[in-house]
Write an enzyme that holds these catalytic residues in place. Structure first.
Site, PDB file in Angstrom:
ATOM      1  N   GLY A  11       0.846  -1.203   0.000  1.00 45.54           N
ATOM      2  CA  GLY A  11       0.000   0.000   0.000  1.00 45.54           C
ATOM      3  C   GLY A  11       0.874   1.243   0.000  1.00 45.54           C
ATOM      4  N   ALA A  13       1.645   3.521  -2.031  1.00 46.44           N
ATOM      5  CA  ALA A  13       1.223   4.818  -2.582  1.00 46.44           C
ATOM      6  C   ALA A  13       0.073   5.414  -1.774  1.00 46.44           C
ATOM      7  CB  ALA A  13       0.804   4.666  -4.047  1.00 46.44           C
ATOM      8  N   GLN A  15      -1.992   6.788   1.903  1.00 46.61           N
ATOM      9  CA  GLN A  15      -1.698   7.949   2.758  1.00 46.61           C
ATOM     10  C   GLN A  15      -0.825   7.613   3.971  1.00 46.61           C
ATOM     11  OE1 GLN A  15      -4.647  10.059   4.844  1.00 46.61           O
ATOM     12  NE2 GLN A  15      -5.819   8.245   5.437  1.00 46.61           N
ATOM     13  N   SER A  17       1.509   5.287   4.082  1.00 42.68           N
ATOM     14  CA  SER A  17       2.870   5.076   3.565  1.00 42.68           C
ATOM     15  C   SER A  17       3.544   6.371   3.156  1.00 42.68           C
ATOM     16  CB  SER A  17       2.826   4.103   2.383  1.00 42.68           C
ATOM     17  OG  SER A  17       2.383   2.845   2.838  1.00 42.68           O
ATOM     18  N   ARG A  92     -13.648  -0.326   2.766  1.00 41.73           N
ATOM     19  CA  ARG A  92     -15.052  -0.708   2.634  1.00 41.73           C
ATOM     20  C   ARG A  92     -15.703   0.134   1.540  1.00 41.73           C
ATOM     21  NH1 ARG A  92     -19.397  -2.434   6.902  1.00 41.73           N
ATOM     22  NH2 ARG A  92     -17.615  -2.709   8.236  1.00 41.73           N
ATOM     23  N   ARG A  98     -19.824  -6.080   6.363  1.00 41.84           N
ATOM     24  CA  ARG A  98     -18.612  -6.416   7.112  1.00 41.84           C
ATOM     25  C   ARG A  98     -17.981  -7.735   6.626  1.00 41.84           C
ATOM     26  NH1 ARG A  98     -16.362  -6.289  12.539  1.00 41.84           N
ATOM     27  NH2 ARG A  98     -16.642  -8.432  13.168  1.00 41.84           N
ATOM     28  N   VAL A 129      -0.973  -3.646   9.316  1.00 39.67           N
ATOM     29  CA  VAL A 129      -1.648  -2.389   9.658  1.00 39.67           C
ATOM     30  C   VAL A 129      -3.027  -2.339   8.998  1.00 39.67           C
ATOM     31  CG1 VAL A 129      -1.514   0.134   9.422  1.00 39.67           C
ATOM     32  CG2 VAL A 129       0.565  -1.185   9.902  1.00 39.67           C
ATOM     33  N   ASP A 159      -3.515   2.573  19.112  1.00 42.23           N
ATOM     34  CA  ASP A 159      -4.473   2.582  20.224  1.00 42.23           C
ATOM     35  C   ASP A 159      -3.735   2.802  21.545  1.00 42.23           C
ATOM     36  OD1 ASP A 159      -6.736   1.569  18.461  1.00 42.23           O
ATOM     37  OD2 ASP A 159      -5.255  -0.003  18.223  1.00 42.23           O
ATOM     38  N   HIS A 187      -8.069  -4.490  17.277  1.00 37.00           N
ATOM     39  CA  HIS A 187      -8.003  -3.088  16.836  1.00 37.00           C
ATOM     40  C   HIS A 187      -9.361  -2.731  16.233  1.00 37.00           C
ATOM     41  CE1 HIS A 187      -6.886   0.661  15.014  1.00 37.00           C
ATOM     42  NE2 HIS A 187      -7.267   0.203  13.843  1.00 37.00           N
TER      43      HIS A 187
HETATM   44  P1  NAX Z   1      -5.111   4.334   1.511  1.00 35.72           P
HETATM   45  O1  NAX Z   1      -6.376   3.909   0.860  1.00 35.72           O
HETATM   46  O2  NAX Z   1      -4.647   5.729   1.428  1.00 35.72           O
HETATM   47  O3  NAX Z   1      -3.918   3.415   0.938  1.00 35.72           O
HETATM   48  C1  NAX Z   1      -4.022   2.035   0.814  1.00 35.72           C
HETATM   49  C2  NAX Z   1      -3.162   1.650  -0.383  1.00 35.72           C
HETATM   50  O4  NAX Z   1      -3.131   0.233  -0.431  1.00 35.72           O
HETATM   51  C3  NAX Z   1      -3.722   2.132  -1.708  1.00 35.72           C
HETATM   52  O5  NAX Z   1      -2.717   2.886  -2.392  1.00 35.72           O
HETATM   53  C4  NAX Z   1      -4.070   0.838  -2.450  1.00 35.72           C
HETATM   54  O6  NAX Z   1      -3.822   0.938  -3.851  1.00 35.72           O
HETATM   55  C5  NAX Z   1      -3.116  -0.141  -1.780  1.00 35.72           C
HETATM   56  N1  NAX Z   1      -3.519  -1.547  -1.882  1.00 35.72           N
HETATM   57  C6  NAX Z   1      -4.774  -2.064  -1.889  1.00 35.72           C
HETATM   58  N2  NAX Z   1      -4.717  -3.399  -2.068  1.00 35.72           N
HETATM   59  C7  NAX Z   1      -3.413  -3.727  -2.146  1.00 35.72           C
HETATM   60  C8  NAX Z   1      -2.723  -4.950  -2.352  1.00 35.72           C
HETATM   61  N3  NAX Z   1      -3.378  -6.102  -2.524  1.00 35.72           N
HETATM   62  N4  NAX Z   1      -1.371  -4.933  -2.388  1.00 35.72           N
HETATM   63  C9  NAX Z   1      -0.707  -3.767  -2.242  1.00 35.72           C
HETATM   64  N5  NAX Z   1      -1.301  -2.561  -2.078  1.00 35.72           N
HETATM   65  C10 NAX Z   1      -2.642  -2.555  -2.030  1.00 35.72           C
HETATM   66  O7  NAX Z   1      -5.219   3.829   3.015  1.00 35.72           O
HETATM   67  P2  NAX Z   1      -4.366   4.270   4.292  1.00 35.72           P
HETATM   68  O8  NAX Z   1      -4.997   5.453   4.908  1.00 35.72           O
HETATM   69  O9  NAX Z   1      -2.928   4.315   3.935  1.00 35.72           O
HETATM   70  O10 NAX Z   1      -4.691   3.043   5.276  1.00 35.72           O
HETATM   71  C11 NAX Z   1      -4.225   1.734   4.996  1.00 35.72           C
HETATM   72  C12 NAX Z   1      -4.882   0.730   5.908  1.00 35.72           C
HETATM   73  O11 NAX Z   1      -4.540   0.985   7.272  1.00 35.72           O
HETATM   74  C13 NAX Z   1      -6.411   0.733   5.882  1.00 35.72           C
HETATM   75  O12 NAX Z   1      -6.856  -0.608   5.849  1.00 35.72           O
HETATM   76  C14 NAX Z   1      -6.790   1.356   7.200  1.00 35.72           C
HETATM   77  O13 NAX Z   1      -8.065   0.936   7.627  1.00 35.72           O
HETATM   78  C15 NAX Z   1      -5.688   0.839   8.092  1.00 35.72           C
HETATM   79  N6  NAX Z   1      -5.464   1.528   9.365  1.00 35.72           N
HETATM   80  C16 NAX Z   1      -5.081   0.764  10.418  1.00 35.72           C
HETATM   81  C17 NAX Z   1      -4.764   1.303  11.649  1.00 35.72           C
HETATM   82  C18 NAX Z   1      -4.329   0.436  12.796  1.00 35.72           C
HETATM   83  O14 NAX Z   1      -4.138   0.994  13.884  1.00 35.72           O
HETATM   84  N7  NAX Z   1      -4.154  -0.886  12.662  1.00 35.72           N
HETATM   85  C19 NAX Z   1      -4.895   2.762  11.879  1.00 35.72           C
HETATM   86  C20 NAX Z   1      -4.878   3.568  10.636  1.00 35.72           C
HETATM   87  C21 NAX Z   1      -5.609   2.968   9.463  1.00 35.72           C
HETATM   88  O15 NAX Z   1      -6.974   3.262   9.584  1.00 35.72           O
END
Ligand code: NAX
Length: 324
Positions: A11, A13, A15, A17, A92, A98, A129, A159, A187
């Site tokens: 992921g 690219a 936000q 990352s 989602r 869900r 993550v 958290d 989480h």
């Molecule tokens: P973004 O949607 O900005 O970025 C996710 C990126 O992952 C996108 O660029 C997408 O193209 C890429 N992606 C999707 N499927 C993929 C795959 N199979 N292989 C490689 N890349 C792939 O999301 P962002 O804000 O960066 O959040 C990423 C994830 O973190 C989300 O699932 C979000 O829910 C989760 N979070 C987890 C947290 C935690 O505490 N565990 C907190 C923050 C965040 O909400």
């Protein structure tokens, strides 16, 4: 100079990352004396954006960065990886239940678990993550039979950090005065931030705050913090999530200063039976984490620890067929 270590970020690219990759490249995760090779994974439609991120990483002229690999193939991105931060996940979409979300992510994390199994360093440390982080970590580990399940972890550190700050602010102290914070379970909104063992400036936290604040303010504020950020910022937590991912990996690799919370395979400790990735209090030393045992658990805590366990068991049953 040390030999470089390989750090895979998925992921890349997205936000989170956009903060994470740059902080790792500047040495925040493994130290200013540890060269790194970044191995960045994205899906094909995001490869142009990823190339832009690579251009910016190059433009920073980071002294520690030895090489950057950008790929849409997990087998390439995880090749010989010493650390893997699995951030990319399927968000989602409209009308998605869900269960659909769990399944869509399960498909991603089973592929990535297999690729880690086949190509990563045998000592790889994995942090998931992407949400639902605990169950995604479980799926990845179940699809990596040649790796130890304990090499897979889920991120609870955001958290944990949120809970520390809420308590420090309430007590009128600094966050560095807070010790032995614990967040148990998933989480998600069922997570249980537990103050029973926590101290502020050496004093038991529960002597500094009243039960009503603990129950009706602190716990829900920490549980709902992600939603509050989305409401305020119009986007989900990104820099704070990246910072927590760095804290998690740094402590795992280099040692923690006391208790931290990590989502790890349940092993029966505290009555949480195996089969889920549950957040426990751990201490990290010599590159390993260990569950802190024998903490006293009262009825208030037990009820909440069981509720978050129950949710993780339900998530598990929704993806049972993908557990390899
Ligand atoms: P973004 O949607 O900005 O970025 C996710 C990126 O992952 C996108 O660029 C997408 O193209 C890429 N992606 C999707 N499927 C993929 C795959 N199979 N292989 C490689 N890349 C792939 O999301 P962002 O804000 O960066 O959040 C990423 C994830 O973190 C989300 O699932 C979000 O829910 C989760 N979070 C987890 C947290 C935690 O505490 N565990 C907190 C923050 C965040 O909400």
């Amino acid at each position: 100079m040390k030999d470089p270590v390989r750090i895979a970020i998925t992921g890349a690219a997205g936000q989170i990352s956009y903060s994470l990759a740059f902080r790792i490249a500047s040495g925040d995760m493994l130290g200013k004396d540890q060269p790194v090779i970044l191995q960045l994974l994205e899906i094909p439609p995001a490869m142009d954006a990823l190339n832009g991120v690579v251009m910016e990483l190059n433009d920073c002229a980071f002294p520690l960065v030895q090489d950057i690999v950008a790929s849409d193939d997990p087998n390439v991105a995880f090749k010989d990886a010493d650390f893997a931060l699995l951030v990319g996940a399927r968000p989602r979409g409209p009308g998605m239940e869900r269960k659909d979300l769990l399944e869509a992510n399960a498909a991603i994390f089973s592929v990535q678990g297999k690729a880690l199994n086949d190509h990563a360093s045998r000592d790889v440390r994995v942090l998931v993550v992407g949400n639902p982080a605990n169950t995604n970590a479980l799926i990845a580990s179940c699809n990596a039979p040649d790796l130890d399940a304990g090499q897979f972890t889920a991120m609870m550190r955001l958290d944990h950090n949120r809970a520390k700050t809420q308590l420090a602010q309430k007590a009128g102290k600094h966050v560095t005065d807070v010790e032995s914070m614990i967040v148990w379970g998933n989480h998600s909104a069922t997570q249980y931030p537990d103050l029973a063992h926590c101290k502020v400036d050496g004093k038991p936290a529960l002597e500094l705050v009243d039960q009503a604040w603990y129950e009706n303010d602190f716990i829900p504020t920490v549980q709902q913090r992600g939603a509050a950020i989305i409401k305020a910022r119009g986007a989900s937590s990104a820099a704070s999530a990246a910072s927590a991912a760095i804290d998690h990996m740094r402590d795992w690799a280099l040692g923690s200063d006391g208790i931290v919370s990590m989502g790890i395979p349940a092993d029966g400790s505290y009555g949480i039976e195996p089969g889920i990735m549950y957040s426990y209090p751990v201490v990290c030393k010599n590159g390993k984490y260990e569950i802190v045992q024998d903490l006293e658990i009262g009825d208030f805590s037990r009820e909440r620890m069981n509720a978050t366990e129950q949710e993780l068991r339900e998530e598990r049953s929704a993806v049972e067929h993908l557990l390899g």
